[in-house]
Motif scaffolding. Structure first.
Motif, PDB file in Angstrom:
ATOM      1  N   ARG A   1       1.410  -0.898  -0.238  1.00 51.00           N
ATOM      2  CA  ARG A   1       0.220  -0.214   0.116  1.00 51.00           C
ATOM      3  C   ARG A   1       0.837   1.404   0.140  1.00 51.00           C
ATOM      4  O   ARG A   1       0.444   1.659  -0.932  1.00 51.00           O
ATOM      5  CB  ARG A   1      -1.150   0.050   1.325  1.00 51.00           C
ATOM      6  CG  ARG A   1      -1.955   0.696   1.505  1.00 51.00           C
ATOM      7  CD  ARG A   1      -2.658   1.295   2.355  1.00 51.00           C
ATOM      8  NE  ARG A   1      -2.146   1.231   3.848  1.00 51.00           N
ATOM      9  CZ  ARG A   1      -2.690   0.196   4.612  1.00 51.00           C
ATOM     10  NH1 ARG A   1      -3.014  -1.251   4.506  1.00 51.00           N
ATOM     11  NH2 ARG A   1      -1.344  -0.503   5.630  1.00 51.00           N
ATOM     12  N   THR A   2       2.454   0.975   1.131  1.00 51.96           N
ATOM     13  CA  THR A   2       2.551   2.372   1.104  1.00 51.96           C
ATOM     14  C   THR A   2       3.646   2.515   0.065  1.00 51.96           C
ATOM     15  O   THR A   2       3.818   4.099  -0.647  1.00 51.96           O
ATOM     16  CB  THR A   2       3.712   2.130   2.416  1.00 51.96           C
ATOM     17  OG1 THR A   2       3.093   2.393   3.393  1.00 51.96           O
ATOM     18  CG2 THR A   2       4.708   3.621   2.658  1.00 51.96           C
ATOM     19  N   TRP A   3       4.047   1.504  -1.011  1.00 51.80           N
ATOM     20  CA  TRP A   3       5.374   1.862  -2.270  1.00 51.80           C
ATOM     21  C   TRP A   3       4.639   1.847  -3.075  1.00 51.80           C
ATOM     22  O   TRP A   3       4.941   2.105  -4.254  1.00 51.80           O
ATOM     23  CB  TRP A   3       6.085   1.116  -1.518  1.00 51.80           C
ATOM     24  CG  TRP A   3       7.068   1.545  -1.077  1.00 51.80           C
ATOM     25  CD1 TRP A   3       6.781   1.125   1.196  1.00 51.80           C
ATOM     26  CD2 TRP A   3       7.950   2.169  -0.206  1.00 51.80           C
ATOM     27  NE1 TRP A   3       7.945   1.556   1.430  1.00 51.80           N
ATOM     28  CE2 TRP A   3       8.295   2.756   0.760  1.00 51.80           C
ATOM     29  CE3 TRP A   3       8.337   2.917  -1.502  1.00 51.80           C
ATOM     30  CZ2 TRP A   3       9.037   3.966   1.432  1.00 51.80           C
ATOM     31  CZ3 TRP A   3       9.251   4.632  -0.868  1.00 51.80           C
ATOM     32  CH2 TRP A   3      10.551   4.589   0.573  1.00 51.80           C
ATOM     33  N   ARG A   4       3.213   1.169  -3.312  1.00 50.64           N
ATOM     34  CA  ARG A   4       3.060   1.164  -4.494  1.00 50.64           C
ATOM     35  C   ARG A   4       1.599   1.084  -5.106  1.00 50.64           C
ATOM     36  O   ARG A   4       1.057   0.698  -6.027  1.00 50.64           O
ATOM     37  CB  ARG A   4       2.842  -1.268  -4.761  1.00 50.64           C
ATOM     38  CG  ARG A   4       4.710  -1.158  -5.143  1.00 50.64           C
ATOM     39  CD  ARG A   4       4.454  -2.526  -5.419  1.00 50.64           C
ATOM     40  NE  ARG A   4       4.503  -3.193  -7.006  1.00 50.64           N
ATOM     41  CZ  ARG A   4       3.584  -4.381  -7.100  1.00 50.64           C
ATOM     42  NH1 ARG A   4       2.488  -4.634  -6.249  1.00 50.64           N
ATOM     43  NH2 ARG A   4       2.754  -4.424  -8.233  1.00 50.64           N
ATOM     44  N   GLY A   5       0.925   1.667  -3.583  1.00 52.58           N
ATOM     45  CA  GLY A   5      -0.643   2.153  -3.743  1.00 52.58           C
ATOM     46  C   GLY A   5      -1.562   0.775  -4.584  1.00 52.58           C
ATOM     47  O   GLY A   5      -2.796   1.051  -4.621  1.00 52.58           O
ATOM     48  N   LYS A   6      -0.945  -0.546  -4.116  1.00 54.98           N
ATOM     49  CA  LYS A   6      -2.041  -1.544  -3.659  1.00 54.98           C
ATOM     50  C   LYS A   6      -2.571  -2.193  -2.597  1.00 54.98           C
ATOM     51  O   LYS A   6      -1.198  -2.673  -1.949  1.00 54.98           O
ATOM     52  CB  LYS A   6      -1.172  -2.441  -4.954  1.00 54.98           C
ATOM     53  CG  LYS A   6      -1.151  -2.072  -6.177  1.00 54.98           C
ATOM     54  CD  LYS A   6      -0.266  -3.092  -6.991  1.00 54.98           C
ATOM     55  CE  LYS A   6      -0.362  -2.487  -8.205  1.00 54.98           C
ATOM     56  NZ  LYS A   6       0.277  -3.717  -9.257  1.00 54.98           N
TER      57      LYS A   6
END
Length: 180
Positions: free
Chosen positions: A67-72
């Motif tokens: 979530r933090t690094w890839r927005g997933k």
């Protein structure tokens, strides 16, 4: 520290979730062999000593990183975080980056694919290591095919069947199965 194809490889293994210990009898040695297999097949292996960090984590940790690094906002089986390029200093390992794996996602995938968890772990360790070395399967079919071929070659040295074979049980088994 273990000898690698292009010099020394310092492979740091952190086990965040004790369930990982059931994957292989000597889990740290298993992880190191799989990472070294990935380093050994690299088309342009790094010169000199390198350092790689491996984190065997939970799905919650991987979901947070994803979530933090890839927005997933979901867990995934493996994440690779290549280190920024750094100047080499004599005798000091060059950091290649970090690879993080999610236990429950890997457990589910190995069951869905009817593969031993240890084989799936070896595959994703090789996959993550190749990402640290600049390989990318998301940049086109030719790159994906090249990366898969490297993975299959590395896994063959570990006695792990081709994970891309249509039916892994029909893939020709290695003559002698060596634990990764």
């Amino acid at each position: 520290m273990s000898a690698g194809p292009a010099g020394e490889a310092e492979i740091d293994v952190a086990i965040e979730d004790p369930r990982w210990e059931s994957v292989a009898p000597d889990l740290e040695a298993f992880v190191i062999r799989a990472v070294e297999a990935g380093l050994a097949v690299a088309p342009a292996p790094p010169e000199g000593p390198v350092e790689i960090s491996i984190l065997l984590a939970t799905d919650a940790v991987v979901q947070d990183l994803n979530r933090t690094w890839r927005g997933k906002d979901k867990p995934t089986n493996v994440l690779s975080f290549p280190a920024p390029a750094q100047p080499a200093h004599a005798g000091m390992p060059v950091p290649l980056g970090d690879v993080v794996l999610a236990y429950d996602t890997m457990l589910r995938e190995s069951a869905e694919q009817s593969k031993p968890l240890s084989d799936h772990l070896a595959h994703l360790l090789v996959h993550g290591t190749l990402h640290l070395l600049g390989q990318d399967h998301e940049t086109g079919e030719a790159d994906a095919d090249a990366m898969e071929a490297l993975e299959v070659a590395a896994l063959r040295t570990l006695g792990v069947p081709d994970p891309y074979a249509p039916d892994p049980s029909s893939a020709e088994p290695p003559a002698e199965r060596a634990a990764p």
